[in-house]
Design an enzyme around this catalytic site. Sequence first.
Site, mmCIF file in Angstrom:
data_model
loop_
_atom_site.group_PDB
_atom_site.id
_atom_site.type_symbol
_atom_site.label_atom_id
_atom_site.label_comp_id
_atom_site.label_asym_id
_atom_site.label_seq_id
_atom_site.Cartn_x
_atom_site.Cartn_y
_atom_site.Cartn_z
ATOM 1 N N ASP A 270 0.861 -1.173 0.000
ATOM 2 C CA ASP A 270 0.000 0.000 0.000
ATOM 3 C C ASP A 270 0.908 1.236 0.000
ATOM 4 O O ASP A 270 2.138 1.142 0.034
ATOM 5 C CB ASP A 270 -0.977 -0.025 1.183
ATOM 6 C CG ASP A 270 -2.198 0.875 0.927
ATOM 7 O OD1 ASP A 270 -2.155 1.709 -0.010
ATOM 8 O OD2 ASP A 270 -3.201 0.771 1.672
ATOM 9 N N GLU A 480 -10.532 7.234 4.144
ATOM 10 C CA GLU A 480 -9.321 6.854 4.883
ATOM 11 C C GLU A 480 -9.119 7.696 6.150
ATOM 12 O O GLU A 480 -10.077 8.138 6.781
ATOM 13 C CB GLU A 480 -8.098 6.902 3.967
ATOM 14 C CG GLU A 480 -8.217 5.931 2.799
ATOM 15 C CD GLU A 480 -6.928 5.796 2.035
ATOM 16 O OE1 GLU A 480 -5.865 5.599 2.637
ATOM 17 O OE2 GLU A 480 -6.971 5.879 0.790
HETATM 18 C C1 BGC Z 1 -5.273 3.057 0.289
HETATM 19 C C2 BGC Z 1 -5.522 1.950 -0.706
HETATM 20 C C3 BGC Z 1 -5.478 2.499 -2.119
HETATM 21 C C4 BGC Z 1 -4.154 3.192 -2.337
HETATM 22 C C5 BGC Z 1 -3.980 3.737 -3.736
HETATM 23 C C6 BGC Z 1 -4.049 3.864 -0.070
HETATM 24 O O1 BGC Z 1 -3.944 4.994 0.741
HETATM 25 O O2 BGC Z 1 -5.110 2.494 1.574
HETATM 26 O O3 BGC Z 1 -6.749 1.342 -0.432
HETATM 27 O O4 BGC Z 1 -5.674 1.455 -3.036
HETATM 28 O O5 BGC Z 1 -4.048 4.258 -1.418
HETATM 29 O O6 BGC Z 1 -4.764 4.832 -3.975
#
Ligand code: BGC
Length: 713
Positions: A270, A480
């Site tokens: 990630d 997030e």
């Molecule tokens: C998130 C992921 C995402 C990635 C790419 C990260 O901050 O946790 O779920 O796929 O960013 O955008």
Amino acid sequence: MTLEEKVGQMTQVTLQVVSKTRGAWGQKHEIDLEKLRAAIVKYHVGSILNVYDMALTLDEWQALITQIQDIATKETNLGIPVIYGIDAIHGANYVMEATLFPQSIALAATRNPALVKKSAEITAYEIRAAGIPWNFNPVLGVGRNQLWPRLWETFGEDPYLVSMMGEAYIQGIEGSPNSIGDMDKTAACMKHFIGYTVPLSGKDRTPAWIPERMLRDYFLPPFRKAVEAGVHTVMVNSGEINGIPVHGDHYLLTEVLKNELGFQGFVVSDWADVNNLYTRDKVSASPEAAVKLAVMAGIDMSMVPYDFSFYDILVKLVQDGEVPVARIDDAVSRILRVKFALNLFEKPYPNRKMAAKVGSQESARTSLQAAREALTLLKNENGFLPLKKGLSILVTGPNANLRSVLNGGWTYTWQGNEEAVYPKEKKTILEALQDKIGPGNVVYVAGSEHEQAVNIKAAADAAKRVDVAVVCIGEAPYCETPGNIHDLTLPQAQSDLVAAIQKTGTPVVLVLVEGRPRIITPLVDDAQAILLAYLPGPEGGRAIADVLYGDYNPSGKLPYTYPRYPNDLTNYDHKPIEMDDPGRRNPLWEFGHGLSYTTFVYDDLTIDLKEMSLDKSLNISVNVVNSGDRAGKVVVELYLSDLVRSISPPNKQLKRFTGVPLKPGESKTIQFTLDQTDLSFHNRANEFVAEPGEFKITIGNLTETFTLVAGKE
Ligand code: BGC
């Protein structure tokens, strides 16, 4: 391949790295060809991801991907195409013209895997039409902490439900059997492996403590199912379990995922999480140590994402003998196998002919249907709903007249909160209600924003002059970590608004538009009806109007337990010691709750064996009748309880479900089959076993028991 070419394939950077800086908001995105060349030709970068800051049009995507693939295939020695990855979380949400769907938590409420599969098929088509072959979805974490800001990205709190929806999603994205070489399919990326969804604090990216047995009973099953479904890629949990950041956990990434589950695809980190082992988690003393730890743990591709540090470091680590070439070869083979499977070598470019079908009316109808099936009627006192069209209504509340709130995060932008970019032809709740009963019967007063009162008194005054008040409350969009909150309680301004209207005596319908269950307990008794919409997507306004006026009979079922108190966050499959008494565990509504405008009656629950042995399957049948006067869909759920076992058993667990449409008076017999796996759990030695003894099956208000007898294994 040279070492540098191999390590480049393992390197993923974000679009910003190869873009000219964007000026003002909304200014057209521009690629920087020199930066792009440096990334692809000099650093051999194999993958790029994300948007700059907001969705691009289909034309912009096609042009961008063409520029990238031109350089990758024509200006490098090997001509390996780039695999571009995107978060298409609820439809192709970074393609301006695309069809967007309800978020996963809402899809889970539909209990309709076929609809999930169909939405995923449309998503795959629409991102591939943009030239993007890789989707960072589905989220297969089991959402068991209601405070966690990413709950709405999950399919809810039950491992079986998540497994079934996840499998359907993968079949839709990748094809069934998997055919990701087809131009209308893409590679799926199950995420986030594993245990991301249950941070102790409820805050994003904070520690989880998950014993091995719980990991295997609750969190591994959806990933196992997805591997069986042939999923091609996986993204790793950004957090830590039992003190070990998952990006540095050889046991989980290599021994469990790759060796035990037999996952053949590749593992992507990630965002910045390889370097985070050094900068944030303090398990590595240097960036070099972090790269070594992650690669040796089993990371195949690093979402770096802002520079080429991973590349520089890893090349040197291999040259110095710190990382064996064999590990690099394994990682690169995994990545190249996916690129071959995607047919990228034959067809690296977007297919321009696909554009015409993107965002079609037909796809929007699927989204509308999904939103309708998701809506969950939590309360309906004395059949208050559906409303009669002749009544006058007040529409108020922060979520009444915004499009962004219906969609949430991952919509056009990461946070999803740029109201101005939302297409105007999609209806807000207010607009959909005006369409439904005519603007003359609808009064609108804002009442309050999410956190602040606007004109609560004006809203209450208006309520006195209408027959019914529809109060649309809940959450603003977030995604997030920015979605972290300290308390699930509905903000004061909103409860003040509802309370002021309830005081007028005018009947109140609460419409909840929210990514996680906000505490509304003091408002429940004086609400005539409560409809939970989750994040229903762009057609949510219409779907809500359809349900409020009975043009669709609600059938959604809670995918999580709706808490009554902020500090009583529990799940439905609780332990006997947490018995349902108000002093111990007292949710407002249980997982699986959801009312209809008609009534369904179950009878004749039968099982074909009173004594079952492990070599046998158990066949169960039940009859369900629509005993009311409206057509409707009933979701039949089968729960199993192991009455005594060596590890204290969950009260009950969902094992099967199916949705059945029934006309008034119509009945249907439903059959289910259970086998050994359904009866099994991880014992004290962490072996997956079924223990002899008594089991109970519950469907609706009916129960049956049977005994598992020791015998042939
Ligand atoms: C998130 C992921 C995402 C990635 C790419 C990260 O901050 O946790 O779920 O796929 O960013 O955008």
